[in-house]
Design an enzyme around this catalytic site. Structure first.
Site, PDB file in Angstrom:
ATOM      1  N   ASP A  43      -7.434  10.294  14.301  1.00 13.27           N
ATOM      2  CA  ASP A  43      -8.641  10.784  13.635  1.00 13.27           C
ATOM      3  C   ASP A  43      -9.720   9.700  13.610  1.00 13.27           C
ATOM      4  OD1 ASP A  43      -7.404  13.190  13.232  1.00 13.27           O
ATOM      5  OD2 ASP A  43      -7.590  13.189  11.056  1.00 13.27           O
TER       6      ASP A  43
ATOM      7  N   LYS B  92       4.614  -1.063  11.353  1.00 12.94           N
ATOM      8  CA  LYS B  92       4.392  -1.795  10.099  1.00 12.94           C
ATOM      9  C   LYS B  92       5.701  -2.468   9.711  1.00 12.94           C
ATOM     10  CE  LYS B  92       1.716  -3.039   6.675  1.00 12.94           C
ATOM     11  NZ  LYS B  92       0.672  -4.073   6.897  1.00 12.94           N
TER      12      LYS B  92
END
Length: 361
Positions: free
Chosen positions: A253, A192
Site C-alpha cells: 500500500d 523483523k
C-alpha cells in the site's frame, strides 16, 4: 494461423466492480484478439448479487466452475455491506484458501503522466499469502484471534519453513525475470527478526537458504520498519521484495501511494497452477455507479495475470497479450487520466482509449 480459444472466469463483485471489471474484460479481449486468441468468459455469481440470487457470496456453482479454470478475474467485494451471517469470511479468503493462492504479487511503478511522490519507484512486492498474523490464515479451524477475557485479545502468527521456501522461490524467479540488460537480479528479504525472532526469523532463514541456490541474485535484507523508510527515501535501490503476509500488505500500500495511487496498482494471487487477478483496492461504494472509477489497477491485474498464467502454461500468445495491455495502459496514462488522477476521463472513456492503443503494440 487460426484463432485459438481460452476459457477464463469473471467474478464482477461489488461497488465499482460492475464498472471496472467490464472495462478490463474489453481491453483483455482486444489484446487477446491481437494475438489471435478468443476468450470464452465464464461469468460466475459472486458477492452481494450472489447472496441475493444464491444465498452465498461465493456459491457452490461458482466454486465448481472455478475448479476447472486456471485463470479468473475477481472484482472488489464489500463484505461490510453483506447481510448478517455472510460477512464473517470474505469471498477473497474463500477463494485464496480453496485454491492455495499462496503468492500475492504486487508491483508498484510510476507512470509518465501520473503525479508520483517517488517517480523513480519500480518495485515488486512478493507477499506470502497463506500465513502470518491474519486471523483467517493461521488456524485449521476458527480464528487466529481470540479473547481469553473481554479485556484481553491475543493473536497467533503462523510461519512455516515450507511456505516460506515456496514464496522465496517465486521471488527469486521474479528477480531473475525482471533483471534488465547488464543488471544483476536483486532480492531484498524483509523481516523483523530482531524482535519476532522465531517467526520472522524462520521466514528470513528459509528465504536465505533458497536464495543461496541462485548465485546470480544479489541478496540483501531489511527490517520492515527500515524498509518502509527506505521505500520513501530511495526506492530506486530496490527491485523485488519478499516478505510475510502482514508486512507485504502494508508495504505494498505504501509503495502504491508512492507511485501515484492505489488506483494504478495491479495485483495477482497465484498458486503453482492457478492465477486470480484482483486489484488491491476496495469496492469504493461511495462512487459506485457514477462512471468515474479508475480502472487501471483492475486492467493492470489482468495484464499481470495473463503473463503469469501464460508463463505457467507455456502460452506465449497470452504472455504477449499481457504485454500489449501494459504498454497500452502506459501510453494512455501519459495523455489521459480519470478524476482521481487529476483528469476528467470517465471509466468508459479511459477504457476505450486503452482499447484503441492495444492494436498499436
Amino acid at each position: 494461423m487460426g484463432v485459438s480459444e481460452r476459457r477464463f472466469g469473471v467474478l464482477t463483485g461489488d461497488g465499482i466492480g460492475p464498472e471496472i471489471v467490464p472495462a478490463a474484460v474489453a481491453i483483455a479481449d482486444a489484446a487477446a484478439a491481437a494475438e489471435l486468441i478468443q476468450i470464452d468468459w465464464q461469468e460466475l455469481p459472486f458477492g452481494l448479487s450472489a447472496i441475493a440470487s444464491h444465498g452465498d457470496p461465493v456459491p457452490a456453482q461458482t466454486l465448481s466452475a472455478l475448479d476447472g479454470l486456471g485463470f479468473w478475474i475477481v472484482g472488489p467485494h464489500d463484505s461490510a455491506a453483506y447481510p448478517p451471517g455472510h460477512g464473517d469470511r470474505t469471498p477473497g479468503a474463500t477463494l485464496r484458501t480453496r485454491y492455495e493462492l499462496f503468492a500475492n504479487l504486487r508491483p508498484a511503478r510510476a507512470f509518465t503522466g501520473v503525479p508520483a511522490l517517488r517517480p523513480d519507484i519500480d518495485v515488486l512486492i512478493v507477499r506470502e499469502n497463506t500465513e502470518g498474523f491474519y486471523a483467517d490464515r493461521n488456524m485449521a479451524a476458527g480464528s487466529g484471534e481470540f479473547m481469553p477475557t473481554p479485556d484481553v485479545a491475543l493473536a497467533v502468527g503462523l510461519v512455516t519453513r515450507a511456505a516460506s521456501e515456496r514464496i522465496a522461490r517465486v521471488a527469486c524467479a521474479a528477480a531473475i525475470e525482471r533483471a534488465g540488460s547488464g543488471r544483476r537480479p536483486q532480492l531484498t528479504i524483509v523481516h523483523k527478526a530482531n524482535v519476532l525472532r522465531m517467526t520472522t526469523g524462520l521466514f528470513r532463514d528459509a528465504c536465505r537458504d533458497v536464495a543461496a541456490e541462485f548465485p546470480e541474485i544479489e541478496v540483501s535484507e531489511q527490517h520492515v520498519d527500515a524498509m518502509a523508510a527506505l521505500l520513501v527515501r530511495r526506492p530506486a535501490d530496490f527491485d523485488v521484495l519478499v516478505t510475510e503476509n502482514l508486512f507485504g500488505d502494508v508495504l505494498s500500500d505504501l509503495a502504491g501511494e508512492l507511485a501515484g495511487s492505489l488506483g494504478i496498482a495491479g495485483s495477482v494471487n497465484s498458486s503453482e497452477s492457478r492465477v486470480m487477478a484482483q486489484a488491491t483496492h476496495g469496492a469504493a461504494p461511495d462512487i459506485a455507479g457514477r462512471g468515474i472509477a479508475n480502472p487501471v489497477a483492475m486492467i493492470a491485474s489482468v495484464a499481470m495475470g495473463f503473463r503469469r498464467h501464460g508463463q505457467m502454461t507455456d502460452d506465449a500468445a497470452l504472455v504477449a497479450a499481457g504485454a500489449r495491455i501494459d504498454a497500452a495502459v502506459a501510453d494512455t496514462l501519459a495523455h489521459t487520466a480519470t478524476r482521481d488522477l487529476g483528469g476528467d476521463a470517465t471509466t468508459a472513456e479511459f477504457a476505450a482509449a486503452v482499447v484503441r492503443r492495444v492494436a498499436e503494440h
